[in-house]
Design an enzyme around this catalytic site. Sequence first.
Site, mmCIF file in Angstrom:
data_model
loop_
_atom_site.group_PDB
_atom_site.id
_atom_site.type_symbol
_atom_site.label_atom_id
_atom_site.label_comp_id
_atom_site.label_asym_id
_atom_site.label_seq_id
_atom_site.Cartn_x
_atom_site.Cartn_y
_atom_site.Cartn_z
ATOM 1 N N SER A 236 0.947 -1.324 0.003
ATOM 2 C CA SER A 236 0.066 -0.073 0.010
ATOM 3 C C SER A 236 0.805 1.078 -0.014
ATOM 4 O O SER A 236 1.975 1.266 0.393
ATOM 5 C CB SER A 236 -0.774 0.180 1.323
ATOM 6 O OG SER A 236 -1.454 1.256 1.320
ATOM 7 N N TYR B 92 -1.473 -0.699 9.987
ATOM 8 C CA TYR B 92 -1.652 -1.126 8.509
ATOM 9 C C TYR B 92 -0.288 -0.465 7.815
ATOM 10 O O TYR B 92 0.370 -1.245 7.102
ATOM 11 C CB TYR B 92 -2.891 -0.220 8.096
ATOM 12 C CG TYR B 92 -3.138 -0.688 6.498
ATOM 13 C CD1 TYR B 92 -3.641 -1.609 6.251
ATOM 14 C CD2 TYR B 92 -2.905 0.368 5.581
ATOM 15 C CE1 TYR B 92 -3.899 -1.980 4.965
ATOM 16 C CE2 TYR B 92 -3.023 -0.007 4.402
ATOM 17 C CZ TYR B 92 -3.568 -0.994 4.004
ATOM 18 O OH TYR B 92 -3.858 -1.133 2.698
HETATM 19 N N1 LIG Z 1 -8.624 -0.624 -1.623
HETATM 20 C C1 LIG Z 1 -7.505 0.292 -1.330
HETATM 21 O O1 LIG Z 1 -7.762 1.609 -1.353
HETATM 22 C C2 LIG Z 1 -6.232 -0.287 -1.291
HETATM 23 C C3 LIG Z 1 -5.040 0.620 -1.088
HETATM 24 C C4 LIG Z 1 -3.839 0.103 -0.876
HETATM 25 C C5 LIG Z 1 -3.719 -1.309 -0.653
HETATM 26 N N2 LIG Z 1 -4.595 -2.197 -0.575
HETATM 27 C C6 LIG Z 1 -4.480 -3.497 -0.591
HETATM 28 O O2 LIG Z 1 -4.918 -4.381 -1.518
HETATM 29 C C7 LIG Z 1 -5.363 -5.745 -1.062
HETATM 30 C C8 LIG Z 1 -6.633 -6.062 -1.457
HETATM 31 O O3 LIG Z 1 -7.405 -5.012 -0.921
HETATM 32 P P1 LIG Z 1 -9.047 -4.818 -1.622
HETATM 33 O O4 LIG Z 1 -9.287 -3.386 -1.447
HETATM 34 O O5 LIG Z 1 -9.338 -5.689 -2.787
HETATM 35 O O6 LIG Z 1 -9.982 -5.206 -0.329
HETATM 36 P P2 LIG Z 1 -11.458 -5.883 -0.083
HETATM 37 O O7 LIG Z 1 -12.128 -5.465 -1.291
HETATM 38 O O8 LIG Z 1 -11.593 -5.880 1.247
HETATM 39 O O9 LIG Z 1 -10.926 -7.439 -0.370
HETATM 40 C C9 LIG Z 1 -10.046 -8.137 0.690
HETATM 41 C C10 LIG Z 1 -9.893 -9.659 0.268
HETATM 42 O O10 LIG Z 1 -8.979 -10.335 1.285
HETATM 43 C C11 LIG Z 1 -9.929 -11.448 1.854
HETATM 44 N N3 LIG Z 1 -9.687 -11.348 3.162
HETATM 45 C C12 LIG Z 1 -9.669 -10.298 4.162
HETATM 46 N N4 LIG Z 1 -9.561 -10.752 5.288
HETATM 47 C C13 LIG Z 1 -9.468 -12.182 5.215
HETATM 48 C C14 LIG Z 1 -9.131 -13.042 6.418
HETATM 49 N N5 LIG Z 1 -9.122 -12.887 7.604
HETATM 50 N N6 LIG Z 1 -8.977 -14.260 5.778
HETATM 51 C C15 LIG Z 1 -9.188 -14.777 4.557
HETATM 52 N N7 LIG Z 1 -9.396 -13.723 3.409
HETATM 53 C C16 LIG Z 1 -9.538 -12.280 3.939
HETATM 54 C C17 LIG Z 1 -11.384 -11.036 1.277
HETATM 55 O O11 LIG Z 1 -11.955 -12.013 1.280
HETATM 56 P P3 LIG Z 1 -13.155 -12.791 2.230
HETATM 57 O O12 LIG Z 1 -13.809 -11.558 2.789
HETATM 58 O O13 LIG Z 1 -14.102 -13.529 1.354
HETATM 59 O O14 LIG Z 1 -12.469 -13.725 3.108
HETATM 60 C C18 LIG Z 1 -11.165 -10.346 0.095
HETATM 61 O O15 LIG Z 1 -10.909 -11.113 -0.965
HETATM 62 C C19 LIG Z 1 -4.965 -5.592 0.612
HETATM 63 O O16 LIG Z 1 -3.891 -6.152 0.859
HETATM 64 C C20 LIG Z 1 -5.026 -4.045 0.777
HETATM 65 O O17 LIG Z 1 -4.302 -3.891 1.802
HETATM 66 C C21 LIG Z 1 -6.175 -1.743 -1.025
#
Ligand SMILES: NC(=O)c1ccc[n+]([C@@H]2O[C@H](COP(=O)([O-])OP(=O)(O)OC[C@H]3O[C@@H](n4cnc5c(N)ncnc54)[C@H](OP(=O)(O)O)[C@@H]3O)[C@@H](O)[C@H]2O)c1
Length: 233
Positions: free
Chosen positions: A123, A136
């Site tokens: 991130s 985080y």
């Molecule tokens: N969105 C942003 O603005 C942003 C910015 C920077 C970095 N990121 C990073 O990008 C990555 C993906 O984020 P996203 O935005 O796509 O998030 P998201 O839409 O909330 O999706 C998160 C994914 O991780 C899985 N997950 C979360 N907690 C879990 C747990 N305890 N056990 C198993 N699976 C789990 C969820 O699956 P289930 O709920 O089905 O288990 C889902 O598939 C993350 O590492 C996040 O930190 C996101």
Amino acid sequence: MANILITGASRGIGKSIAEKLSNHNLFLTARNEEALKILNPCDYCICDLADDINTLVNFVKGKEINILINNAGEYIYKNVEELSFDEINRLVRINLEIPMLLASVCTPCMKEQKWGRIINIGSISGVMGEAFASVYSATKAGLIGFTKAAGLELAGHGITVNTINPGWVETDLGLESINESEFTLEETLQTIPQRRFVQPEEVASLVEYLISNEARGVTGQSINICAGLSVGI
Ligand SMILES: NC(=O)c1ccc[n+]([C@@H]2O[C@H](COP(=O)([O-])OP(=O)(O)OC[C@H]3O[C@@H](n4cnc5c(N)ncnc54)[C@H](OP(=O)(O)O)[C@@H]3O)[C@@H](O)[C@H]2O)c1
């Protein structure tokens, strides 16, 4: 065709990556079974990374994974002084320990094949620091350190290790983080130089490049995709 493990593939960035790489053998994991099934993976593993890592480690063994995408992650918005040990443990486990453990489990097969790709979704908060998201930010900064060291160590084995650092991405996590913060969606947009959220597909396209032969010289790197957020205001 590669054997690809994607964590957090049920929605958001992980789902976009799975859709983009659907011509490969996909091994997916998350907690939501229905969401994984519709992506037509070779196999999937339902597991909560907070308390059930052995299920995933056993699933990975024997799958000959040569591309690991450490994408699953969680976020917490809290003052430093309000953090509990359990909250710190949970985030460090999901965002940092498990990516390192999966890299460890997948590396022997990559070494044997003299080829592999490890991509961590970090991130921009791990590059710049984000107020009220200290744990985080720490976990995501940790991924960058791991990437440099593992990239160096595995450079002679045809294995590249990189971290992608997204800025605000339009997903559940991105929108919920803004909801939890003191800022509105519009105020957040005003802090982004391009005045827009990165789309999950843009991150998936960068992953597609990093696994390609053209990207074989890119290793140990931390690559920002943040609509200009890291450059200044
Ligand atoms: N969105 C942003 O603005 C942003 C910015 C920077 C970095 N990121 C990073 O990008 C990555 C993906 O984020 P996203 O935005 O796509 O998030 P998201 O839409 O909330 O999706 C998160 C994914 O991780 C899985 N997950 C979360 N907690 C879990 C747990 N305890 N056990 C198993 N699976 C789990 C969820 O699956 P289930 O709920 O089905 O288990 C889902 O598939 C993350 O590492 C996040 O930190 C996101």
